[in-house]
Design a protein around this motif. Structure first.
Motif, PDB file in Angstrom:
ATOM      1  N   VAL A 179       0.955  -0.835   0.435  1.00 44.54           N
ATOM      2  CA  VAL A 179       0.432   0.215   0.318  1.00 44.54           C
ATOM      3  C   VAL A 179       0.571   1.067   0.022  1.00 44.54           C
ATOM      4  CG1 VAL A 179      -1.725  -0.931   1.036  1.00 44.54           C
ATOM      5  CG2 VAL A 179      -0.374  -0.117   2.500  1.00 44.54           C
ATOM      6  N   GLY A 180       0.187   2.616  -0.524  1.00 40.49           N
ATOM      7  CA  GLY A 180       0.928   3.872  -0.522  1.00 40.49           C
ATOM      8  C   GLY A 180       0.131   4.917  -1.123  1.00 40.49           C
ATOM      9  N   SER A 181       0.621   6.206  -1.560  1.00 43.82           N
ATOM     10  CA  SER A 181      -0.507   7.142  -1.932  1.00 43.82           C
ATOM     11  C   SER A 181       1.081   7.426  -3.499  1.00 43.82           C
ATOM     12  CB  SER A 181       0.059   8.023  -0.835  1.00 43.82           C
ATOM     13  OG  SER A 181       1.415   8.965  -0.628  1.00 43.82           O
ATOM     14  N   TYR A 182      -0.347   8.015  -4.370  1.00 44.43           N
ATOM     15  CA  TYR A 182       0.276   8.386  -5.475  1.00 44.43           C
ATOM     16  C   TYR A 182      -0.133   9.898  -5.698  1.00 44.43           C
ATOM     17  CZ  TYR A 182      -4.603   7.036  -7.285  1.00 44.43           C
ATOM     18  OH  TYR A 182      -6.163   7.201  -7.919  1.00 44.43           O
ATOM     19  N   SER A 183       0.187  11.020  -6.544  1.00 42.27           N
ATOM     20  CA  SER A 183      -0.547  11.966  -6.986  1.00 42.27           C
ATOM     21  C   SER A 183      -0.235  11.927  -8.442  1.00 42.27           C
ATOM     22  CB  SER A 183       0.532  12.997  -6.544  1.00 42.27           C
ATOM     23  OG  SER A 183       0.524  13.297  -4.937  1.00 42.27           O
ATOM     24  N   LYS A 184      -1.537  12.963  -8.683  1.00 41.23           N
ATOM     25  CA  LYS A 184      -1.548  12.729 -10.274  1.00 41.23           C
ATOM     26  C   LYS A 184      -2.026  14.656  -9.607  1.00 41.23           C
ATOM     27  CE  LYS A 184      -3.930   8.897 -12.077  1.00 41.23           C
ATOM     28  NZ  LYS A 184      -4.634   8.132 -12.623  1.00 41.23           N
ATOM     29  N   THR A 185      -1.101  15.561 -11.135  1.00 39.64           N
ATOM     30  CA  THR A 185      -1.514  17.504 -11.757  1.00 39.64           C
ATOM     31  C   THR A 185      -3.064  16.884 -12.088  1.00 39.64           C
ATOM     32  OG1 THR A 185       0.968  16.834 -11.822  1.00 39.64           O
ATOM     33  CG2 THR A 185      -0.746  18.756 -12.265  1.00 39.64           C
ATOM     34  N   LEU A 186      -3.553  17.481 -11.366  1.00 41.36           N
ATOM     35  CA  LEU A 186      -4.954  17.737 -12.207  1.00 41.36           C
ATOM     36  C   LEU A 186      -5.148  18.632 -13.344  1.00 41.36           C
ATOM     37  CD1 LEU A 186      -7.066  17.478  -9.038  1.00 41.36           C
ATOM     38  CD2 LEU A 186      -6.889  15.865 -10.718  1.00 41.36           C
ATOM     39  N   THR A 187      -4.624  20.128 -13.005  1.00 40.50           N
ATOM     40  CA  THR A 187      -4.919  21.216 -13.866  1.00 40.50           C
ATOM     41  C   THR A 187      -3.032  21.804 -14.711  1.00 40.50           C
ATOM     42  OG1 THR A 187      -4.366  22.723 -12.352  1.00 40.50           O
ATOM     43  CG2 THR A 187      -6.552  21.788 -12.815  1.00 40.50           C
ATOM     44  N   GLY A 188      -2.566  20.641 -14.108  1.00 36.26           N
ATOM     45  CA  GLY A 188      -0.796  21.070 -15.231  1.00 36.26           C
ATOM     46  C   GLY A 188       0.240  22.102 -14.138  1.00 36.26           C
ATOM     47  N   THR A 189      -0.780  22.886 -13.184  1.00 35.40           N
ATOM     48  CA  THR A 189       0.400  22.745 -12.676  1.00 35.40           C
ATOM     49  C   THR A 189       0.059  22.563 -11.126  1.00 35.40           C
ATOM     50  OG1 THR A 189      -1.553  24.331 -11.592  1.00 35.40           O
ATOM     51  CG2 THR A 189      -1.654  25.365 -12.985  1.00 35.40           C
TER      52      THR A 189
ATOM     53  N   SER B  93      -3.177  23.372  -4.160  1.00 37.68           N
ATOM     54  CA  SER B  93      -4.936  22.704  -4.962  1.00 37.68           C
ATOM     55  C   SER B  93      -4.960  22.081  -6.279  1.00 37.68           C
ATOM     56  CB  SER B  93      -5.837  24.452  -5.167  1.00 37.68           C
ATOM     57  OG  SER B  93      -4.871  24.893  -5.477  1.00 37.68           O
ATOM     58  N   ASP B  94      -4.070  21.741  -6.623  1.00 30.29           N
ATOM     59  CA  ASP B  94      -4.090  20.857  -7.472  1.00 30.29           C
ATOM     60  C   ASP B  94      -3.789  19.558  -7.874  1.00 30.29           C
ATOM     61  OD1 ASP B  94      -2.906  24.163  -9.251  1.00 30.29           O
ATOM     62  OD2 ASP B  94      -5.096  23.465  -9.555  1.00 30.29           O
ATOM     63  N   PHE B  95      -3.906  19.139  -6.281  1.00 33.08           N
ATOM     64  CA  PHE B  95      -3.202  18.005  -6.610  1.00 33.08           C
ATOM     65  C   PHE B  95      -4.255  17.059  -5.420  1.00 33.08           C
ATOM     66  CE2 PHE B  95       1.076  19.059  -7.809  1.00 33.08           C
ATOM     67  CZ  PHE B  95       1.361  17.708  -8.442  1.00 33.08           C
ATOM     68  N   ASP B  96      -4.776  15.513  -5.631  1.00 33.60           N
ATOM     69  CA  ASP B  96      -5.387  15.292  -5.598  1.00 33.60           C
ATOM     70  C   ASP B  96      -3.769  14.393  -4.994  1.00 33.60           C
ATOM     71  OD1 ASP B  96      -7.807  15.787  -5.083  1.00 33.60           O
ATOM     72  OD2 ASP B  96      -8.613  15.076  -7.669  1.00 33.60           O
ATOM     73  N   ILE B  97      -4.307  13.470  -3.734  1.00 36.71           N
ATOM     74  CA  ILE B  97      -3.400  12.192  -3.221  1.00 36.71           C
ATOM     75  C   ILE B  97      -4.226  11.132  -2.664  1.00 36.71           C
ATOM     76  CG2 ILE B  97      -1.752  11.045  -1.320  1.00 36.71           C
ATOM     77  CD1 ILE B  97      -0.632  14.893  -0.858  1.00 36.71           C
ATOM     78  N   HIS B  98      -3.787  10.259  -3.478  1.00 36.62           N
ATOM     79  CA  HIS B  98      -4.552   8.979  -3.114  1.00 36.62           C
ATOM     80  C   HIS B  98      -4.183   7.767  -3.087  1.00 36.62           C
ATOM     81  CE1 HIS B  98      -8.205  10.921  -5.575  1.00 36.62           C
ATOM     82  NE2 HIS B  98      -6.775  11.435  -6.384  1.00 36.62           N
ATOM     83  N   GLY B  99      -4.643   6.771  -1.972  1.00 38.67           N
ATOM     84  CA  GLY B  99      -3.822   5.822  -1.454  1.00 38.67           C
ATOM     85  C   GLY B  99      -4.477   4.635  -2.888  1.00 38.67           C
ATOM     86  N   TYR B 100      -3.514   3.347  -2.996  1.00 41.32           N
ATOM     87  CA  TYR B 100      -3.624   2.396  -3.537  1.00 41.32           C
ATOM     88  C   TYR B 100      -2.948   1.299  -3.323  1.00 41.32           C
ATOM     89  CZ  TYR B 100       1.393   2.063  -3.741  1.00 41.32           C
ATOM     90  OH  TYR B 100       2.817   2.139  -3.289  1.00 41.32           O
ATOM     91  N   LEU B 101      -3.946   0.049  -3.576  1.00 44.78           N
ATOM     92  CA  LEU B 101      -3.586  -1.277  -2.976  1.00 44.78           C
ATOM     93  C   LEU B 101      -2.548  -2.047  -4.348  1.00 44.78           C
ATOM     94  CD1 LEU B 101      -2.920  -4.251  -1.465  1.00 44.78           C
ATOM     95  CD2 LEU B 101      -5.308  -4.537  -2.175  1.00 44.78           C
ATOM     96  N   LEU B 102      -1.156  -2.358  -4.565  1.00 45.54           N
ATOM     97  CA  LEU B 102      -0.775  -3.021  -5.600  1.00 45.54           C
ATOM     98  C   LEU B 102      -0.752  -4.625  -4.817  1.00 45.54           C
ATOM     99  CD1 LEU B 102       0.382  -3.490  -7.808  1.00 45.54           C
ATOM    100  CD2 LEU B 102       2.751  -2.521  -6.845  1.00 45.54           C
ATOM    101  N   ARG B 103      -1.512  -5.213  -5.789  1.00 45.72           N
ATOM    102  CA  ARG B 103      -1.004  -6.923  -5.342  1.00 45.72           C
ATOM    103  C   ARG B 103      -1.139  -7.991  -6.519  1.00 45.72           C
ATOM    104  NH1 ARG B 103      -6.926  -8.010  -1.936  1.00 45.72           N
ATOM    105  NH2 ARG B 103      -5.501  -7.693  -0.332  1.00 45.72           N
ATOM    106  N   ARG B 104      -0.248  -8.785  -6.591  1.00 46.75           N
ATOM    107  CA  ARG B 104      -0.603  -9.196  -7.932  1.00 46.75           C
ATOM    108  C   ARG B 104       0.346  -8.710  -8.986  1.00 46.75           C
ATOM    109  NH1 ARG B 104      -4.047 -12.207  -5.288  1.00 46.75           N
ATOM    110  NH2 ARG B 104      -3.954 -13.450  -3.912  1.00 46.75           N
ATOM    111  N   GLY B 105       0.747  -7.865  -9.228  1.00 48.74           N
ATOM    112  CA  GLY B 105       0.766  -6.822  -9.979  1.00 48.74           C
ATOM    113  C   GLY B 105      -0.657  -5.722 -10.282  1.00 48.74           C
TER     114      GLY B 105
END
Length: 184
Positions: free
Chosen positions: A45-55, A59-71
């Protein structure tokens, strides 16, 4: 071992170190990924960010969690919040961390994701960073929004106990083992 690294181009990636070999972990289309927890089955498990508007404003970033299971990546996103950080995963697959909106500390709460679904710790500005294998005892940190001080906590059977290392002005609990020993 899981963690994060920044490459020579300044890009942040998660990593897995297993048997002396490093494997990069990158959530699809993310601008940054980290890896925060791994269980005996190799689920990460961890987190990732994506640039939403190119800046790059906060306020332009969301931080989301993830689960990585068997690829395969699965997003971990607490309902009703903009951001989620998946911090730990137990041997049985329960995920712990925090959820928040753009104000981070004021709206942040610790959460657990179990087979029964999401539950939230009713302590503002908190993050769950570890648990016993059965999930009955959770540990983490929280910020007292009145004083601005960070404290450790243990929550067990609905009771919440705050604690500080003697003589400190900041205590952060990062994990616990199956014996109930806490580190931070």
């Amino acid at each position: 071992i899981v963690g994060l690294y920044v490459d020579t181009a300044g890009e942040q990636h998660g990593f897995l170190l297993s048997d002396g070999h490093f494997t990069s972990i990158d959530y699809p289309d993310a601008s940054a990924t980290d890896a925060r927890g791994i269980n005996p089955q190799g689920d990460i498990v961890g987190s990732y960010s994506k640039t939403l508007t190119g800046t790059t404003s906060s306020s332009d970033f969301d931080i989301h969690g993830y689960l990585l299971r068997r690829g395969t990546f699965t997003e971990v996103q607490f309902p009703g919040y903009l951001g989620t950080i998946a911090q730990r995963i137990s041997p049985n697959g329960d995920i712990y961390g925090c959820n928040h909106n753009t104000d981070y500390m004021a709206s942040m709460h610790g959460f657990a994701l179990t087979a029964a679904g999401y539950t939230q710790l009713n302590v503002p500005s908190s993050m769950i960073n570890g648990a016993t294998p059965d999930g009955r005892v959770v540990v983490g940190l929280y910020n007292d929004l009145t004083t601005g001080l960070e404290h450790g906590f243990v929550a067990k059977n609905g009771s919440f106990e705050s604690f500080d290392v003697p003589g400190s002005n900041l205590t952060a609990v990062w994990d616990m083992n199956f014996l109930g020993q806490v580190v931070g």
